[in-house]
Write a protein that holds these residues in place. Structure first.
Motif, short mmCIF file in Angstrom:
data_model
loop_
_atom_site.label_atom_id
_atom_site.label_comp_id
_atom_site.label_asym_id
_atom_site.label_seq_id
_atom_site.Cartn_x
_atom_site.Cartn_y
_atom_site.Cartn_z
N VAL A 206 0.81 -1.11 -0.03
CA VAL A 206 0.00 -0.08 0.21
C VAL A 206 0.99 0.98 0.02
N GLY A 210 1.16 3.97 -3.04
CA GLY A 210 0.61 5.24 -2.66
C GLY A 210 1.95 6.15 -2.97
N GLU A 214 1.85 9.45 -5.49
CA GLU A 214 2.19 10.63 -5.05
C GLU A 214 3.20 11.33 -6.13
N TYR A 226 -5.83 14.65 -5.95
CA TYR A 226 -5.73 12.98 -5.90
C TYR A 226 -4.07 12.82 -5.46
N TYR A 229 -4.43 13.14 -1.84
CA TYR A 229 -5.04 11.99 -1.14
C TYR A 229 -3.98 10.72 -1.16
N ALA A 230 -3.37 10.73 -2.31
CA ALA A 230 -2.09 9.64 -2.28
C ALA A 230 -0.95 9.94 -1.11
N ILE A 233 -2.45 8.81 2.08
CA ILE A 233 -2.31 7.18 2.10
C ILE A 233 -0.98 6.78 2.62
N GLY A 236 -0.44 7.85 6.32
CA GLY A 236 -1.22 6.83 7.05
C GLY A 236 -0.53 5.70 7.20
N GLY A 237 -0.18 5.04 6.18
CA GLY A 237 0.54 3.88 5.85
C GLY A 237 1.85 3.84 6.74
#
Length: 415
Positions: A206, A210, A214, A226, A229-230, A233, A236-237
């Motif tokens: 993930v 991501g 990005e 987006y 958003y990437a 991700i 958070g990962g």
């Protein structure tokens, strides 16, 4: 000595016989090895009452078994010829001044044969619910009478025997509770290690995809948002991966599989490296990071695991910076005192409430209001740090006052 065969009618069963047997077996004491606590009680009973035979008996469904004995070689006898069964049946002290003058015992093989009982006195062993589990009894080969004082003494000695049984049960239950806790802890550790390992592989994928998304100049779907958003991700990962790695570290330490790789090292050098790594974070938060290079640089060498010590210091200095508002300061100094090396990390941050300070270091526990935690961390860092310091034979002391800052002292042995 040959065990005699039953030739007499046994005492009637107590009305609570089923519950009594359950209570007896709950003690887990039947057929256990000799215990000096009980041996001392029978020896004391025989001496104080001037009797050749003294026994701590427990009456099971088919037998009376001797937990402690003096003056006889038998370990048990059938229940139906037992004198003690009569005391258990009545739940009160039984005294038989002369067995051959008592219709209940005149033909009893324990009277007509070995050990030749003429006098018997037995005080029941009563549990907390009044179940008579057995007796403390004294026996003579000639007729006798107990005085009131001697009866009271026998009753007190029986109370001591019952107390010894309670202690035996408590120790047994404590050992079982410890074994259950160890099993549960092993199961928890194995589960966490397995789950953490299984989660890392898909999580790395993930994060990797991501990062690729990005890196696209205009986002994977043609819109800059987006790309944002990437980035979320990936962030958070990475945070989740840090938590998983921390869980793995903690489970390795708790299971005893974390072996220190000690080497002679200069603590001042490690503190300087850690300060450099955290300075970017401090500058971003407008927190002054002050290292007392002279004091820390003068500290002697110690034997430690470089990686483990660096991880512990990173957690502590990083936490100090994270919980210090803009304009505040984090200072690091050190000293040598009475065979101990001490590193002191002091901040002017938000501090810790007394009720939280007591729990600080528990896995997954985070102190302070939710907003004050800045939605960072898992509460594992300090738990791991405390364990790593303890593995080195050291200690972690935390002093704090809400709204005025926190001082953390890492103490490590020089020897």
């Amino acid at each position: 000595m040959q065990q005699p065969e039953a030739t007499v009618t046994a005492a009637p069963l107590p009305p609570n016989e089923a519950d009594r047997l359950v209570a007896l077996h709950r003690y887990g004491i039947l057929d256990t090895p000799a215990d000096p606590r009980f041996d001392r009680i029978v020896a004391l009973s025989a001496r104080l009452l001037d009797m050749p035979i003294a026994l701590v008996t427990l009456v099971d469904a088919e037998r009376q078994w001797f937990k402690a004995r003096q003056g006889v070689d038998l370990a048990e006898t059938p229940r139906d010829i037992s004198f003690c069964t009569h005391a258990v049946s009545d739940g009160s002290m039984l005294e038989v001044p002369d067995a051959i003058q008592d219709a209940r015992f005149i033909d009893n093989p324990l009277v007509t044969g070995d050990p030749g009982i003429r006098f018997y006195a037995g005080a029941p062993l009563l549990d907390e619910n009044g179940h008579a589990l057995g007796t403390l009894c004294v026996i003579d080969r000639k007729p006798r009478h107990l005085s009131e004082e001697q009866r009271a003494l026998l009753s007190d000695l029986a109370g001591m025997a019952q107390d010894a049984m309670q202690l035996h049960r408590a120790l047994l239950e404590a050992e079982q509770a410890r074994a259950d806790a160890e099993y549960a802890n092993r199961a928890k550790t194995n589960f966490l290690a397995f789950m953490s390992h299984e989660l890392r592989t898909p999580l790395n994928a993930v994060i990797g995809f991501g990062e690729l998304m990005e890196a696209e100049p205009f986002g994977p779907l043609g819109s800059p948002r987006y790309q944002h958003y990437a980035g979320m991700i990936v962030e958070g990962g990475r945070h989740l991966l840090e938590v998983i790695n921390a869980i793995l570290d903690l489970t390795r330490i708790e299971s005893g599989k974390f072996a220190l790789q000690r080497e002679a090292m200069t603590v001042g050098e490690e503190v300087a490296v850690v300060t450099g790594l955290v300075r970017v974070q401090a500058d971003a938060g407008s927190v002054a990071l002050a290292l007392d290079a002279a004091a820390v640089g003068a500290l002697p060498m110690i034997s430690a695991d470089r990686s483990a010590l660096r991880q512990a210091l990173l957690n502590l200095v990083g936490n100090a910076v994270k919980f210090t508002p803009a304009g505040g300061q984090v200072s690091i100094t050190g000293e040598e005192r009475e065979g101990w090396l001490r590193l002191i990390i002091k901040d002017t941050g938000i501090g810790i409430a007394p009720e939280d300070l007591r729990r600080l270091g528990e896995p997954f526990f985070q102190s302070g209001p939710v907003m004050a935690r800045r939605a960072e961390g898992s509460g594992l860092g300090l738990a791991i740090t405390r364990q790593l310091v303890a593995l080195h034979g050291g200690a972690l002391d935390i002093a704090s006052e809400l709204g005025k800052g926190t001082t953390v002292t890492v103490s490590l042995p020089l020897a």
